[in-house]
Design a protein around this motif. Structure first.
Motif, PDB file in Angstrom:
ATOM      1  N   ILE A 208       0.875  -1.169   0.000  1.00  0.00           N
ATOM      2  CA  ILE A 208       0.000   0.000   0.000  1.00  0.00           C
ATOM      3  C   ILE A 208       0.913   1.220   0.000  1.00  0.00           C
ATOM      4  CG2 ILE A 208      -1.824   1.209   1.248  1.00  0.00           C
ATOM      5  CD1 ILE A 208      -2.648  -1.543   0.144  1.00  0.00           C
ATOM      6  N   ALA A 209       1.180   1.754  -1.192  1.00  0.00           N
ATOM      7  CA  ALA A 209       2.177   2.817  -1.328  1.00  0.00           C
ATOM      8  C   ALA A 209       1.858   3.670  -2.544  1.00  0.00           C
ATOM      9  CB  ALA A 209       3.580   2.219  -1.458  1.00  0.00           C
ATOM     10  N   LYS A 210       2.412   4.877  -2.566  1.00  0.00           N
ATOM     11  CA  LYS A 210       2.146   5.790  -3.675  1.00  0.00           C
ATOM     12  C   LYS A 210       2.631   5.236  -5.004  1.00  0.00           C
ATOM     13  CE  LYS A 210       2.051  10.180  -1.121  1.00  0.00           C
ATOM     14  NZ  LYS A 210       0.638  10.451  -1.450  1.00  0.00           N
ATOM     15  N   TRP A 211       3.794   4.554  -4.985  1.00  0.00           N
ATOM     16  CA  TRP A 211       4.338   4.052  -6.247  1.00  0.00           C
ATOM     17  C   TRP A 211       3.458   2.969  -6.880  1.00  0.00           C
ATOM     18  CZ3 TRP A 211       5.090  -1.111  -6.179  1.00  0.00           C
ATOM     19  CH2 TRP A 211       5.380  -1.730  -4.952  1.00  0.00           C
ATOM     20  N   SER A 212       2.598   2.333  -6.070  1.00  0.00           N
ATOM     21  CA  SER A 212       1.700   1.311  -6.611  1.00  0.00           C
ATOM     22  C   SER A 212       0.389   1.894  -7.120  1.00  0.00           C
ATOM     23  CB  SER A 212       1.408   0.253  -5.549  1.00  0.00           C
ATOM     24  OG  SER A 212       0.673   0.801  -4.479  1.00  0.00           O
ATOM     25  N   MET A 213       0.270   3.219  -7.081  1.00  0.00           N
ATOM     26  CA  MET A 213      -0.891   3.932  -7.595  1.00  0.00           C
ATOM     27  C   MET A 213      -2.177   3.515  -6.892  1.00  0.00           C
ATOM     28  SD  MET A 213       0.085   3.917 -11.686  1.00  0.00           S
ATOM     29  CE  MET A 213      -1.106   5.183 -12.118  1.00  0.00           C
ATOM     30  N   ILE A 214      -2.052   3.082  -5.653  1.00  0.00           N
ATOM     31  CA  ILE A 214      -3.198   2.534  -4.948  1.00  0.00           C
ATOM     32  C   ILE A 214      -4.242   3.612  -4.644  1.00  0.00           C
ATOM     33  CG2 ILE A 214      -2.118   2.781  -2.680  1.00  0.00           C
ATOM     34  CD1 ILE A 214      -4.367  -0.113  -3.849  1.00  0.00           C
ATOM     35  N   GLU A 215      -3.803   4.838  -4.370  1.00  0.00           N
ATOM     36  CA  GLU A 215      -4.761   5.902  -4.076  1.00  0.00           C
ATOM     37  C   GLU A 215      -5.631   6.199  -5.285  1.00  0.00           C
ATOM     38  OE1 GLU A 215      -2.771   9.302  -2.530  1.00  0.00           O
ATOM     39  OE2 GLU A 215      -1.835   8.210  -0.876  1.00  0.00           O
ATOM     40  N   GLU A 216      -4.997   6.304  -6.446  1.00  0.00           N
ATOM     41  CA  GLU A 216      -5.760   6.566  -7.676  1.00  0.00           C
ATOM     42  C   GLU A 216      -6.705   5.406  -7.989  1.00  0.00           C
ATOM     43  OE1 GLU A 216      -2.434   6.846  -7.222  1.00  0.00           O
ATOM     44  OE2 GLU A 216      -1.530   8.046  -8.829  1.00  0.00           O
ATOM     45  N   LEU A 217      -6.235   4.188  -7.729  1.00  0.00           N
ATOM     46  CA  LEU A 217      -7.068   3.015  -7.984  1.00  0.00           C
ATOM     47  C   LEU A 217      -8.324   3.045  -7.120  1.00  0.00           C
ATOM     48  CD1 LEU A 217      -7.434   0.215  -9.317  1.00  0.00           C
ATOM     49  CD2 LEU A 217      -6.152  -0.743  -7.381  1.00  0.00           C
ATOM     50  N   VAL A 218      -8.152   3.290  -5.835  1.00  0.00           N
ATOM     51  CA  VAL A 218      -9.299   3.338  -4.924  1.00  0.00           C
ATOM     52  C   VAL A 218     -10.274   4.439  -5.331  1.00  0.00           C
ATOM     53  CG1 VAL A 218      -9.967   3.903  -2.549  1.00  0.00           C
ATOM     54  CG2 VAL A 218      -8.149   2.238  -2.978  1.00  0.00           C
ATOM     55  N   LEU A 280      -0.044  -2.089 -10.744  1.00  0.00           N
ATOM     56  CA  LEU A 280       0.293  -0.791 -11.343  1.00  0.00           C
ATOM     57  C   LEU A 280       1.593  -0.265 -10.718  1.00  0.00           C
ATOM     58  CD1 LEU A 280      -3.297   0.706 -11.127  1.00  0.00           C
ATOM     59  CD2 LEU A 280      -2.220  -0.280 -13.159  1.00  0.00           C
ATOM     60  N   TYR A 281       2.397   0.384 -11.537  1.00  0.00           N
ATOM     61  CA  TYR A 281       3.695   0.880 -11.073  1.00  0.00           C
ATOM     62  C   TYR A 281       3.921   2.299 -11.581  1.00  0.00           C
ATOM     63  CZ  TYR A 281       4.635  -3.991  -9.927  1.00  0.00           C
ATOM     64  OH  TYR A 281       4.561  -5.263  -9.404  1.00  0.00           O
ATOM     65  N   LYS A 282       4.362   3.174 -10.682  1.00  0.00           N
ATOM     66  CA  LYS A 282       4.658   4.560 -11.053  1.00  0.00           C
ATOM     67  C   LYS A 282       5.945   4.993 -10.347  1.00  0.00           C
ATOM     68  CE  LYS A 282       2.262   7.934  -9.260  1.00  0.00           C
ATOM     69  NZ  LYS A 282       1.150   8.883  -8.981  1.00  0.00           N
ATOM     70  N   PRO A 283       7.052   5.148 -11.085  1.00  0.00           N
ATOM     71  CA  PRO A 283       8.271   5.652 -10.443  1.00  0.00           C
ATOM     72  C   PRO A 283       8.021   7.034  -9.848  1.00  0.00           C
ATOM     73  CG  PRO A 283       8.734   4.807 -12.657  1.00  0.00           C
ATOM     74  CD  PRO A 283       7.248   4.876 -12.524  1.00  0.00           C
ATOM     75  N   ILE A 284       8.349   7.210  -8.582  1.00  0.00           N
ATOM     76  CA  ILE A 284       8.110   8.506  -7.937  1.00  0.00           C
ATOM     77  C   ILE A 284       9.398   9.145  -7.419  1.00  0.00           C
ATOM     78  CG2 ILE A 284       5.725   8.005  -7.329  1.00  0.00           C
ATOM     79  CD1 ILE A 284       6.630   7.260  -4.551  1.00  0.00           C
ATOM     80  N   THR A 290      12.255   3.423  -5.401  1.00  0.00           N
ATOM     81  CA  THR A 290      11.048   3.799  -6.149  1.00  0.00           C
ATOM     82  C   THR A 290      11.314   4.702  -7.348  1.00  0.00           C
ATOM     83  OG1 THR A 290      10.649   5.684  -4.683  1.00  0.00           O
ATOM     84  CG2 THR A 290       9.634   3.583  -4.088  1.00  0.00           C
ATOM     85  N   GLY A 291      12.569   4.740  -7.812  1.00  0.00           N
ATOM     86  CA  GLY A 291      12.894   5.545  -8.978  1.00  0.00           C
ATOM     87  C   GLY A 291      13.167   4.668 -10.187  1.00  0.00           C
ATOM     88  N   ASN A 292      14.414   4.658 -10.623  1.00  0.00           N
ATOM     89  CA  ASN A 292      14.782   3.864 -11.802  1.00  0.00           C
ATOM     90  C   ASN A 292      14.558   2.374 -11.598  1.00  0.00           C
ATOM     91  OD1 ASN A 292      15.635   5.873 -13.683  1.00  0.00           O
ATOM     92  ND2 ASN A 292      17.499   6.173 -12.495  1.00  0.00           N
ATOM     93  N   ASN A 293      14.627   1.930 -10.368  1.00  0.00           N
ATOM     94  CA  ASN A 293      14.367   0.521 -10.100  1.00  0.00           C
ATOM     95  C   ASN A 293      12.960   0.121 -10.558  1.00  0.00           C
ATOM     96  OD1 ASN A 293      15.244  -2.041  -8.758  1.00  0.00           O
ATOM     97  ND2 ASN A 293      13.461  -1.603  -7.489  1.00  0.00           N
ATOM     98  N   LEU A 294      12.000   1.045 -10.459  1.00  0.00           N
ATOM     99  CA  LEU A 294      10.647   0.803 -10.967  1.00  0.00           C
ATOM    100  C   LEU A 294      10.511   1.187 -12.439  1.00  0.00           C
ATOM    101  CD1 LEU A 294       8.373   2.043  -8.037  1.00  0.00           C
ATOM    102  CD2 LEU A 294       8.919  -0.311  -8.651  1.00  0.00           C
ATOM    103  N   LYS A 295      11.216   2.214 -12.832  1.00  0.00           N
ATOM    104  CA  LYS A 295      11.167   2.643 -14.238  1.00  0.00           C
ATOM    105  C   LYS A 295      11.563   1.493 -15.162  1.00  0.00           C
ATOM    106  CE  LYS A 295      13.115   6.070 -17.429  1.00  0.00           C
ATOM    107  NZ  LYS A 295      14.033   7.241 -17.553  1.00  0.00           N
ATOM    108  N   TYR A 296      12.565   0.747 -14.739  1.00  0.00           N
ATOM    109  CA  TYR A 296      13.022  -0.411 -15.512  1.00  0.00           C
ATOM    110  C   TYR A 296      12.526  -1.690 -14.833  1.00  0.00           C
ATOM    111  CZ  TYR A 296      15.990   3.212 -17.491  1.00  0.00           C
ATOM    112  OH  TYR A 296      16.443   4.361 -18.091  1.00  0.00           O
ATOM    113  N   LEU A 297      11.220  -1.807 -14.717  1.00  0.00           N
ATOM    114  CA  LEU A 297      10.613  -2.911 -13.981  1.00  0.00           C
ATOM    115  C   LEU A 297      10.953  -4.264 -14.571  1.00  0.00           C
ATOM    116  CD1 LEU A 297       8.523  -3.715 -11.734  1.00  0.00           C
ATOM    117  CD2 LEU A 297       6.800  -3.663 -13.550  1.00  0.00           C
ATOM    118  N   GLY A 298      10.885  -4.383 -15.892  1.00  0.00           N
ATOM    119  CA  GLY A 298      11.219  -5.633 -16.555  1.00  0.00           C
ATOM    120  C   GLY A 298      10.444  -6.811 -16.008  1.00  0.00           C
ATOM    121  N   LEU A 299      11.152  -7.886 -15.729  1.00  0.00           N
ATOM    122  CA  LEU A 299      10.538  -9.114 -15.225  1.00  0.00           C
ATOM    123  C   LEU A 299      10.765  -9.266 -13.728  1.00  0.00           C
ATOM    124  CD1 LEU A 299      11.429 -11.591 -18.124  1.00  0.00           C
ATOM    125  CD2 LEU A 299       9.466 -10.057 -17.900  1.00  0.00           C
ATOM    126  N   SER A 300      10.719  -8.137 -13.007  1.00  0.00           N
ATOM    127  CA  SER A 300      10.989  -8.162 -11.565  1.00  0.00           C
ATOM    128  C   SER A 300       9.723  -8.075 -10.714  1.00  0.00           C
ATOM    129  CB  SER A 300      11.925  -7.005 -11.185  1.00  0.00           C
ATOM    130  OG  SER A 300      11.279  -5.751 -11.334  1.00  0.00           O
TER     131      SER A 300
END
Length: 388
Positions: A208-218, A280-284, A290-300
């Protein structure tokens, strides 16, 4: 002949919530290795995943942290605390460190014991998002790696660059568990949460975090078709974050799973009662994870892999390689904006995007049992050398 023993240093301590790492441990044990996993004690359940494996847990409150060795301030102190002094220097034939703190410890112990070490990288830390001192310590720890594990060509190239690891030492293994988990459609969540049997369930699992876009989803749920409900499952159970997020929106359209599932396999009933899996993933760029590690999500994304493993079509946003695979295999839906979800849900039916595409993508690109071969070959060769 005595079994070879492998030590895995896992600072996060959530082995049972990581199907990929627990699967690697299981496969090691099935191949006749003994595996010890050292981790701090956590508040959530921590269990050895199989026979031949054991968790060596310590109370990290008694081990003071150091900037030079951030995880255990020298693993020898923790090993003494958990009564492992009976082991000689030759007990372990291989050490594997998980992520930055794990590999720093593995490097330290490798020099102390004179045995090889490797890295399993789930997170990539970038120099321009940290600082020179932070990265230099990690890079130094990677200087003599026997191997490293990352997820795909893009992430491996980034890990090689950031940590100065020769690319030929890196083995690609996506973050995923073992084997497809086929099953009949169930009413488990309907029954547990008192959801009407004629409702379709969109399941969100994870942080439950901003990078998972959970607020927008709800916030979007108010515009969803009446046939759909959202179920939230925080992997460590109900907490204040979930309560704060939902607020007065906990209504007929949003349900909260409060159950704790000690092992990944325990989730199958819940997953087989979902019609759609949301990831859902959003680099913040507000911290190193929560930056480039999410930007380059790939198969992670272990979450996406788990949905696909259970034949659940995935709803995700544009995030590179995995989005391309989902489209190509008819394994779900890729959106540009949360605003697209209501109309998309209106159009979904079982014939439009069913389980077969999800199963096919998991088996063809993600399944640990299909992808682990190069790592097992590497470990086997190393063990052979150690025993000669």
């Amino acid at each position: 002949m005595d079994k070879s023993r492998i030590l895995i240093i896992h600072p996060e301590g959530n082995l049972n919530n990581n199907p990929n790492l627990s699967g690697i441990v299981e496969i090691f044990c099935e191949e006749n290795y003994l595996v010890d996993v050292v981790s701090p004690k956590r508040r959530f359940p921590q269990l050895a995943p199989c026979e031949g494996a054991r968790l060596l847990l310590f109370d990290d409150r008694i081990v003071k942290y150091s900037s030079k060795i951030p995880f255990l301030k020298g693993l020898s102190k923790a090993l003494s605390h958990i009564r492992m002094s009976q082991y000689s220097r030759t007990d372990y034939k291989l050490i594997i460190g998980v992520d930055r703190d794990g590999v720093i410890e593995a490097s330290y112990l490798s020099q102390l014991l004179g045995i090889p070490y490797g890295l399993i990288s789930y997170e990539i830390f970038f120099k321009d998002e940290t600082n020179a001192e932070f990265k230099n310590e990690e890079t130094k720890a990677c200087a003599h790696l026997a191997f490293a594990v990352c997820q795909d060509d893009v992430r491996s190239a980034l890990l090689a660059k950031e940590n100065h690891i020769p690319l030929e030492k890196i083995i690609n293994i996506p973050v995923a568990g073992r084997g497809v988990r086929k099953g009949e459609k169930m009413q488990y969540l309907h029954n547990m949460l008192n959801i009407s049997s004629n409702k379709k369930i969109a399941l969100y699992m994870g942080s439950i975090a901003k990078w998972s876009m959970i607020e927008e989803l709800v916030q979007s749920v108010d515009s969803w078709p009446d046939e759909w409900v959202l179920v939230l499952h925080n992997r460590y159970g109900m907490n204040s974050k979930v309560r704060k997020l939902i607020g007065d929106k906990h209504s007929k359209s949003i349900y909260i799973s409060k159950e704790l599932y000690p092992k990944p396999g325990d989730l199958s009933e819940m997953l087989h009662s979902a019609d759609l899996g949301i990831a859902l993933y959003k680099p913040i760029f507000n911290e190193i994870y929560t930056g480039n590690n999410l930007k380059y999500l790939g198969l992670s994304s272990g979450k996406i892999a788990m949905y696909l493993q259970h034949g659940i079509p995935v709803l995700t946003n544009e995030n590179g390689l995995i989005s391309d695979y989902i489209r190509a295999n008819g394994a779900g839906y890729v959106i540009d904006s949360i605003n697209e979800i209501p109309e998309l849900l209106e159009s979904i039916n079982q014939r439009e995007c069913g389980s077969e595409g999800a199963y096919a993508l998991f088996k063809g690109k993600l399944d640990l049992e299909q992808q682990i071969g190069p790592l097992m070959n590497k470990v086997e060769n190393m063990m052979r050398i150690c025993l000669t």
